[in-house]
Motif scaffolding. Structure first.
Motif, PDB file in Angstrom:
ATOM      1  N   VAL A 103      93.144  29.804-100.838  1.00  7.82           N
ATOM      2  CA  VAL A 103      92.726  30.309 -99.534  1.00  7.82           C
ATOM      3  C   VAL A 103      93.641  29.721 -98.475  1.00  7.82           C
ATOM      4  CG1 VAL A 103      90.317  30.521-100.260  1.00  7.82           C
ATOM      5  CG2 VAL A 103      91.092  28.401 -99.170  1.00  7.82           C
ATOM      6  N   SER A 104      93.419  30.115 -97.239  1.00  8.96           N
ATOM      7  CA  SER A 104      94.214  29.578 -96.134  1.00  8.96           C
ATOM      8  C   SER A 104      93.663  28.222 -95.687  1.00  8.96           C
ATOM      9  CB  SER A 104      94.196  30.540 -94.949  1.00  8.96           C
ATOM     10  OG  SER A 104      92.897  30.566 -94.363  1.00  8.96           O
ATOM     11  N   PRO A 105      94.502  27.396 -95.061  1.00  4.29           N
ATOM     12  CA  PRO A 105      93.999  26.132 -94.496  1.00  4.29           C
ATOM     13  C   PRO A 105      92.878  26.354 -93.483  1.00  4.29           C
ATOM     14  CG  PRO A 105      96.391  26.075 -94.627  1.00  4.29           C
ATOM     15  CD  PRO A 105      95.973  27.485 -94.965  1.00  4.29           C
ATOM     16  N   LYS A 106      92.942  27.474 -92.743  1.00  4.80           N
ATOM     17  CA  LYS A 106      91.892  27.764 -91.776  1.00  4.80           C
ATOM     18  C   LYS A 106      90.546  27.949 -92.468  1.00  4.80           C
ATOM     19  CE  LYS A 106      90.097  28.897 -87.788  1.00  4.80           C
ATOM     20  NZ  LYS A 106      89.842  27.834 -86.778  1.00  4.80           N
ATOM     21  N   THR A 107      90.544  28.608 -93.616  1.00  2.16           N
ATOM     22  CA  THR A 107      89.294  28.805 -94.348  1.00  2.16           C
ATOM     23  C   THR A 107      88.729  27.468 -94.823  1.00  2.16           C
ATOM     24  OG1 THR A 107      89.969  31.004 -95.087  1.00  2.16           O
ATOM     25  CG2 THR A 107      88.248  29.913 -96.359  1.00  2.16           C
ATOM     26  N   VAL A 108      89.610  26.584 -95.272  1.00  2.00           N
ATOM     27  CA  VAL A 108      89.157  25.246 -95.686  1.00  2.00           C
ATOM     28  C   VAL A 108      88.509  24.534 -94.504  1.00  2.00           C
ATOM     29  CG1 VAL A 108      89.870  22.990 -96.552  1.00  2.00           C
ATOM     30  CG2 VAL A 108      90.885  25.073 -97.500  1.00  2.00           C
ATOM     31  N   SER A 109      89.153  24.609 -93.333  1.00  2.00           N
ATOM     32  CA  SER A 109      88.590  23.973 -92.141  1.00  2.00           C
ATOM     33  C   SER A 109      87.239  24.562 -91.789  1.00  2.00           C
ATOM     34  CB  SER A 109      89.553  24.124 -90.957  1.00  2.00           C
ATOM     35  OG  SER A 109      90.752  23.433 -91.194  1.00  2.00           O
ATOM     36  N   ARG A 140      82.416  33.602 -97.059  1.00  2.00           N
ATOM     37  CA  ARG A 140      81.801  34.253 -98.213  1.00  2.00           C
ATOM     38  C   ARG A 140      81.393  33.212 -99.252  1.00  2.00           C
ATOM     39  NH1 ARG A 140      86.030  38.530-100.219  1.00  2.00           N
ATOM     40  NH2 ARG A 140      84.661  38.350-102.048  1.00  2.00           N
ATOM     41  N   PRO A 141      80.216  33.385 -99.889  1.00  6.71           N
ATOM     42  CA  PRO A 141      79.715  32.382-100.839  1.00  6.71           C
ATOM     43  C   PRO A 141      80.695  32.047-101.952  1.00  6.71           C
ATOM     44  CG  PRO A 141      77.988  33.948-100.294  1.00  6.71           C
ATOM     45  CD  PRO A 141      79.237  34.471 -99.664  1.00  6.71           C
ATOM     46  N   ASP A 142      81.380  33.068-102.534  1.00  6.20           N
ATOM     47  CA  ASP A 142      82.297  32.764-103.624  1.00  6.20           C
ATOM     48  C   ASP A 142      83.511  31.990-103.126  1.00  6.20           C
ATOM     49  OD1 ASP A 142      83.117  35.013-102.171  1.00  6.20           O
ATOM     50  OD2 ASP A 142      84.297  35.790-103.859  1.00  6.20           O
ATOM     51  N   THR A 143      83.958  32.297-101.896  1.00  3.21           N
ATOM     52  CA  THR A 143      85.075  31.553-101.300  1.00  3.21           C
ATOM     53  C   THR A 143      84.660  30.118-101.012  1.00  3.21           C
ATOM     54  OG1 THR A 143      85.935  33.582-100.305  1.00  3.21           O
ATOM     55  CG2 THR A 143      86.738  31.507 -99.413  1.00  3.21           C
ATOM     56  N   ARG A 144      83.468  29.962-100.420  1.00  3.41           N
ATOM     57  CA  ARG A 144      82.970  28.613-100.134  1.00  3.41           C
ATOM     58  C   ARG A 144      82.887  27.785-101.410  1.00  3.41           C
ATOM     59  NH1 ARG A 144      80.293  25.968 -96.257  1.00  3.41           N
ATOM     60  NH2 ARG A 144      80.245  27.819 -94.922  1.00  3.41           N
ATOM     61  N   GLU A 145      82.408  28.410-102.489  1.00  2.00           N
ATOM     62  CA  GLU A 145      82.265  27.682-103.747  1.00  2.00           C
ATOM     63  C   GLU A 145      83.619  27.199-104.258  1.00  2.00           C
ATOM     64  OE1 GLU A 145      80.408  28.270-108.240  1.00  2.00           O
ATOM     65  OE2 GLU A 145      80.200  29.860-106.723  1.00  2.00           O
ATOM     66  N   ALA A 157      94.630  13.637-100.317  1.00  2.00           N
ATOM     67  CA  ALA A 157      94.747  15.085-100.276  1.00  2.00           C
ATOM     68  C   ALA A 157      94.606  15.589 -98.849  1.00  2.00           C
ATOM     69  CB  ALA A 157      93.689  15.721-101.164  1.00  2.00           C
ATOM     70  N   THR A 158      95.347  16.658 -98.536  1.00  2.00           N
ATOM     71  CA  THR A 158      95.291  17.264 -97.220  1.00  2.00           C
ATOM     72  C   THR A 158      94.566  18.607 -97.296  1.00  2.00           C
ATOM     73  OG1 THR A 158      97.354  18.502 -97.471  1.00  2.00           O
ATOM     74  CG2 THR A 158      97.525  16.204 -96.707  1.00  2.00           C
ATOM     75  N   VAL A 159      94.314  19.189 -96.126  1.00  2.00           N
ATOM     76  CA  VAL A 159      93.706  20.515 -96.079  1.00  2.00           C
ATOM     77  C   VAL A 159      94.598  21.532 -96.789  1.00  2.00           C
ATOM     78  CG1 VAL A 159      93.094  22.414 -94.520  1.00  2.00           C
ATOM     79  CG2 VAL A 159      92.318  20.089 -94.013  1.00  2.00           C
ATOM     80  N   ARG A 160      95.917  21.394 -96.645  1.00  2.00           N
ATOM     81  CA  ARG A 160      96.834  22.322 -97.302  1.00  2.00           C
ATOM     82  C   ARG A 160      96.737  22.196 -98.823  1.00  2.00           C
ATOM     83  NH1 ARG A 160     100.295  24.960 -94.083  1.00  2.00           N
ATOM     84  NH2 ARG A 160     100.481  24.242 -91.908  1.00  2.00           N
ATOM     85  N   ASP A 161      96.557  20.954 -99.320  1.00  2.00           N
ATOM     86  CA  ASP A 161      96.399  20.766-100.762  1.00  2.00           C
ATOM     87  C   ASP A 161      95.149  21.485-101.258  1.00  2.00           C
ATOM     88  OD1 ASP A 161      98.670  19.136-100.846  1.00  2.00           O
ATOM     89  OD2 ASP A 161      97.485  17.323-100.440  1.00  2.00           O
TER      90      ASP A 161
END
Length: 339
Positions: free
Chosen positions: A14-20, A30-35, A3-7
């Motif tokens: 969310v955006s790949p930047k948020t995953v990074s 944000r906690p809900d986004t992180r979860e 799996a990649t960041v885009r996956d």
């Protein structure tokens, strides 16, 4: 397919930047986004691509720690602190052992040069450590332990001073015939002498001379290696042809454990007949029978100082070398008697 960041981003919405940002930390999410991102990471069994990351920023996120051997209590305790403190700096640690082989040291340095690790913490044992003969082409490197030359960053305990203090301590307790176990053979060439053993012998003999005593080469007990088994074997053979010493200064606690074993097997009482002092204050020293008097130093501070030097060296390859000497002290327990 991995799996990649885009996956992960697509699954979490969310955006790949948020995953990074979630993976690397340092940015508030944000906690809900992180979860959601963490659930997607777990669902996809995501593993960071460290190779790709290294291509982008020139760093692998890994350092190498190399020790002569991994089997001793001292090595295990030291490695533990390096791993724990490196994690706080967002590094992973690759552990390796050189078996005191300069060729293996050269191979490890070559691997670091190839950028497979960001830096190297090296514990060479030879006074003539040719891998450190020049800083030309040397990757960011910190040496732990006492070696020559001294044109690289180093962290060590002052073995000469510590040995001088141990010997003075034993002399003050009335001991005169002090065997040193772990010393090199008199007249051994540089390839057979470790920097640590040489400096501990120098400190020991300097203390004897200060007390008006002449060092006796027959009280040196050389070892093929610094393990408990090596010490037990060599010290037993030495006792077969030498009278009991007043005291034994073992150059590590592992060596001292071998000495204590031999003395107990022969019915020699410690410390009533022979006193024993070790070096390192490993966890088992307090539980030896009798509890071992030894030289202690803070291994957490030791590892922390080495990682600080490595961080600085990675940031500035041209800075002048630094040396950090970690303080030591004698921990008195039950293995030394006053004569």
């Amino acid at each position: 397919m991995r799996a990649t960041v885009r996956d992960v981003a697509a699954l979490a919405g969310v955006s790949p930047k948020t995953v990074s940002n979630v993976i690397n930390g340092g940015v508030v999410v944000r906690p809900d986004t992180r979860e959601r991102v963490e659930q997607a990471l777990a669902q996809l069994d995501y593993v960071p691509n460290l190779s790709a990351r290294g291509l982008r920023n020139g760093r692998s996120g890994a350092i190498a720690l190399t020790l002569p051997e991994m089997s001793s209590a001292y090595s295990a305790e030291l490695a533990r602190w390096f791993v724990e403190l490196a994690r706080e700096r967002d590094w992973v640690v690759q552990l390796d052992q050189t078996a005191a082989d300069p060729e293996r040291e050269r191979q490890l340095v070559s691997r670091a040069r190839a950028h497979l690790v960001d830096g190297l913490v090296l514990n060479p044992v030879s006074l003539s450590a040719s891998v450190l003969a020049s800083t030309a082409g040397l990757p960011p490197t910190v040496v732990i332990g006492e070696v020559e030359p001294e044109h690289v960053d180093q962290v060590h305990v002052d073995s000469s001073a510590a040995a001088h203090e141990v010997t003075t301590y034993l002399l003050d307790h009335g001991h005169r015939r002090i065997a040193v176990v772990g010393a090199p053979e008199p007249g051994a060439d540089g390839s057979q002498v470790t920097a640590t053993s040489e400096r501990r012998v120098n400190g020991h003999e300097a203390a004897l001379r200060t007390a008006g005593l002449t060092p006796d080469p027959t009280l040196r007990v050389p070892l093929p290696g610094w393990s408990t088994a090596d010490a037990a074997g060599a010290f037993g053979v030495w006792l077969d042809t030498h009278p009991l010493p007043d005291a034994v200064f073992a150059f590590t606690d592992s060596i001292a454990f071998g000495v204590l074993h031999v003395l107990a097997a022969r019915g020699v009482r410690v410390p009533e007949q022979v006193s024993v002092v070790g070096f390192d204050d490993v966890d088992g020293a307090a539980f030896a029978i009798p509890a071992l008097t030894t030289v202690s130093f803070d291994r957490r501070a030791f590892a922390d100082a080495a990682l600080d030097l490595l961080t600085a060296r990675i940031a500035d390859r041209d800075a002048p070398p630094s040396t950090v000497v970690i303080p030591h002290r004698i921990v008195e327990r039950a293995s030394v008697a006053r004569r």
